[in-house]
Design a protein around this motif. Sequence first.
Motif: not given
Length: 338
Positions: A236-237, A250-254, A256-261, A284-287
């Motif tokens: 996550v980056c 938050v974006t998870n580079f590893g 290609g997903t997005i998490s929410s808090y 991988p690749g979402v930044r």
Amino acid sequence: MNGFLYAQTNEADQNQIVVFGRGSDGKLARLGSYPTGGRGSGAPHLPSQGSVVLADDRLFVTNAGSDDVTTFQIEGDGLRLLDRMASGGSVPRSVAVHGRRVYVLNTGDEPNVSGFRLEGDRLVPISGSIHALGAGSDPAQVAFSPDGRTLLVTDRARDSIDLFAADADGLSEGPITERSSGATPYGFAVTADGVVVVTEAAGAQVGKASASSYKLVGPARLTPVSGAVANTRSEVCWAVTSKDGRIAFVTNFGDGTISSYAIGHDGSIELREAVAASTVDGVPGVRDEALSSDGRFLYALHADTGRVFGWEVGADGKLSGLGAANGLPLTAAGLAAS
């Protein structure tokens, strides 16, 4: 157009800003590109958050390959180059803006933050404003608190957050170092009420990504609230918060997903959805990511495919996919949205 999205190409021979127009439905259309006058790193990824920052009618862009910063004037659906100024160090990758103050994070062999004042159309160095971050540091992002009294820098190598007390004349105190709650603190977002949500890449360990939260309690003063809250994803980056400050995406580079808090009024966070959205699932690749100024749309750059994905943000924080716009090189980095 109802708004615009800006991304830098980060190409080594000529860095450019690509402008996308945003329709009322949130979908993007590429409008044109504008040279920054500088050079990007040319690397497939720019490991930082905040390399493109929008402030009122100005756009600030770091040129990691030529060690300078470009200032653009936003004019309708286009850009006009105003100034290009040496960054005060080497390999600038992140920029912070509050009012007329601009601070650049230089990430080369001798990392530092360097301060400028926007005078007319030009950036003018603030005397004595270069502050070293110390040998062995690996800084990822610089940003101001909403009140402009604190400048924050995340440090991946030392698992820490550096804080400076800031005023109109520069940085009056710091760095004061706060130990990160999780390993490899990366990007962060600060809500209007002073909650700082930090992503933690956990040394790129698979499935070990997390986020933590802190509360600003005064200039350069930070209190931990929630420790590392895992999201089961990887690397996550980046982080942005919803317009009301109650959700962090938050974006998870590893993968290609997005998490929410969910963000509590006390500054605590808890995981809402480990996978709130996907770009190229499992790839991988979402930044970088950016939220439109009205809070209705979220955009994320999948750098490894050169596409920007979009979602509508529902009243409950749920994300509904809008598809993707393409046309960016694989070196692309940095997003800012109006």
